[in-house]
Enzyme design. Sequence first.
Site, mmCIF file in Angstrom:
data_model
loop_
_atom_site.group_PDB
_atom_site.id
_atom_site.type_symbol
_atom_site.label_atom_id
_atom_site.label_comp_id
_atom_site.label_asym_id
_atom_site.label_seq_id
_atom_site.Cartn_x
_atom_site.Cartn_y
_atom_site.Cartn_z
ATOM 1 C CG HIS A 66 -2.113 -0.863 1.096
ATOM 2 N ND1 HIS A 66 -3.276 -0.486 0.464
ATOM 3 C CD2 HIS A 66 -2.330 -2.131 1.530
ATOM 4 C CE1 HIS A 66 -4.150 -1.470 0.520
ATOM 5 N NE2 HIS A 66 -3.610 -2.484 1.161
ATOM 6 C CE LYS A 119 -7.448 13.073 0.466
ATOM 7 N NZ LYS A 119 -7.573 11.820 -0.265
ATOM 8 N NE ARG A 120 -3.699 7.291 6.850
ATOM 9 C CZ ARG A 120 -2.401 7.291 6.521
ATOM 10 N NH1 ARG A 120 -1.493 7.728 7.361
ATOM 11 N NH2 ARG A 120 -2.010 6.843 5.332
ATOM 12 C CE LYS A 174 -3.615 9.766 3.464
ATOM 13 N NZ LYS A 174 -4.054 9.056 2.254
ATOM 14 C CB THR A 184 -10.918 4.164 -1.492
ATOM 15 O OG1 THR A 184 -10.689 4.455 -0.112
ATOM 16 C CG2 THR A 184 -10.104 2.957 -1.895
ATOM 17 C CE LYS A 217 -14.708 5.192 0.314
ATOM 18 N NZ LYS A 217 -13.826 5.305 1.477
#
Length: 787
Positions: A330, A518-519, A524, A626, A630
């Site tokens: 991952h 998101k986390r 990110k 992901t 969505k």
Amino acid sequence: MNTNDFRGALESELSRSFGVTAENAAVWQLHDSISRVVMENISEQWKQSTEQHMSGRRAMYLSMEFLMGRAVYNNLLCLGLTEVVDEALKVHGRSLAELEDIEDAALGNGGLGRLAACFLDSAAAHDIPLDGYGIRYKYGLFKQSIVDGFQHEEADNWTKYGDPWSVRREEDAVEITYGDQKVLAVPYDMPIIGYGTKNIGNLRLWQAESAEDFDFAAFDSGDYDGAVKSQNDAENISKVLYPNDNTDKGKVLRLKQEYFFSAASVTDALRKHKARFGTLDNLADYVTIQLNDTHPVIAIPELIRQLIAEGYTFDGAFGIAHKVFNYTNHTIMAEALEKWDSKVVEKVLPEVYAVILQINEKFYADMYARRMDKAQIREMAPIGDGKVKMAFMAIFVSSYVNGVAAIHTEILKNDALKEWYEIYPERFQNKTNGITQRRWLALCNPELSSLITKLLGNADWVKDLDELKKLEKYADDENVLKEFMAIKEAKKHQLAEFVKVHDDKDIDPDWIFDIQIKRLHEYKRQFLNALSILYIYFGIKDGSIKDFTPTVFIFGAKSAPGYRRAKAIIKLINEIGDFVNADPETADKLKVVFVQNYNVSYAEKLVCAADVSEQISTAGTEASGTGNMKLMLNGAVTLGTYDGANVEIVEEAGEENNYIFGARVEELAEIMPEYDPREILFKDEKIKRVLDKLIDGTFSDGGVPSDQEGSFRELYKALTDGASWHVPDHYYVLGDINSYVETKLRLNADYKDSLAFARKCWLNICNAGKFSSDRTIKDYAENIWKI
């Protein structure tokens, strides 16, 4: 069941268990009783499905996380009981909507755990014998509140009112042995109900309990703490998801957790297989195990250890393990590839470490036989530099290794794991991640689901998302687009109402909803988003940015409790929000909102209301994502880098219908060796103006010492000087900011043509079919698991 049958069963259950009626039952009592009625109704079907799984070839999915969310709505949807139950409740003046107050099963931290949940859903729906195995954490991740702009963590006691969707299986308990203690792993089984089928999968979560009785003698002598020490030490293993591992004790506990559920799952598989077939010789014919990231890789030496104890030679056991195991990677970031101090592994798991040493020796022997360079052998060995390298052990032993997006897999093959790919090219595959459209469209967005079903003439898309492609013919139908726009407006109003109740913040549904959920992690780049908001704010103030379409920037994220720099970014976002939101000159243009306790249920509301999906990781760092899928599925355009699954999203939906910015992987490879972010500050006054706010006292970081990680000055230094292991601006925040802001402003201008923007959103929905986890899980079943 029809409405009358369900109503009668529910009334009986409420009376028997709680002595209440449907009218006066507490919400948790209502939820518990609905669950019990459903569980009773599916019990025989679940038992038959389990027998079918065990009697043929099946896959076991081992994952540290299963972010299931709230089960009740999804289970009713999959059973076709939503309307039945809602009608039964209405007779008593109650509603399914009340169950919004029921806790999520927050047994995951982000995409890894949510992916695992989606995979189980898809496998159940498509009759694929896949069962999940993980940990039944008492407190899950944590409940997050924002206090004075800071993340505040509280225990998430998700089973406070019981866990009616799980069944304790005492008879399958497993004793787990560590170097310094023994514990019991007691399984709780959760049904994974397949949509439109009788198949029910299984999620087995292991709970740690003491293998020793309460020490009465210690208690009797007044040593009350000692009397329960064994119990407390055991229960700590399944107490909390991802205990802070900044301390040695935290590291040991994390390793114990990983071994706990991996060893219990392996033992469970061997016991049941041997009981059914009388031998383990054919284990690999019936069982395949998917390792979701490196957390369960300790299952590999554990399986070999147990096979040796059954009388197999090491080579024989290794051969079986090779056929059984497969590994999903991952990440491409070296720092995220899990490594354990060899001395810690040897102390905590002495028998397992002995097997790891044998695996390491076999690796050396195999590589010497290939006449590989000795320095390269040392670099790739499962044990080296005093560390056990979990990813390398997984690749060496497993049959298959897969990445989770096309670009991610290519980076693994050509860069991050290049040496491994050169040795074992046949082992590497790509399996682009996916999401289940049952939860992420049918359940969370019934208005859009109804429109899709009406236009297609059926609801086949709920099990075959490729059906959405047929909706492309409506992309220029003004009536359809207006109907879609009305649905989006309704979802924005619903979200605004929820944010007001949940966070006591006002947001205007007529504004653009620009959402990053998101986390919280540096790669990110929530930091980049925050800085861009300041950039735009100052541009509006000085008149260089004109005619800006009002936008609310919504963030939802949790940081790991020990990740100080990430927590500082949360504080910074809230400081920027307070600063921008309080300015009357921009109050009609900009707003920043950080929602508290972002989880699956909150995500279900956010993805439906978003106009813009922020997917802005540094190119080459996000394996897949992901959340991007969505948001796309519910009609948001992607504002993102050419990274992870964004690449495939724009391939499917068209780059002209999304907003891509920033340096690409191949460009960064050329840029970063000579990159000096200070040159940008010297040349670009607008960027300097933004960054100076981190150090000029405009924003308060709560008085964190300026040289410590977690202060705003340290965030500044991380960009300009580097920090810890980072080179300066390691994630290319300053390098990408101009491209990002320009693209953001282009999107902002495009939004003014509402029909044209709606067309972009619609075409994203139409081309989301590839991103169903149904497609992903079928690919695993056919090409890795051979089911």
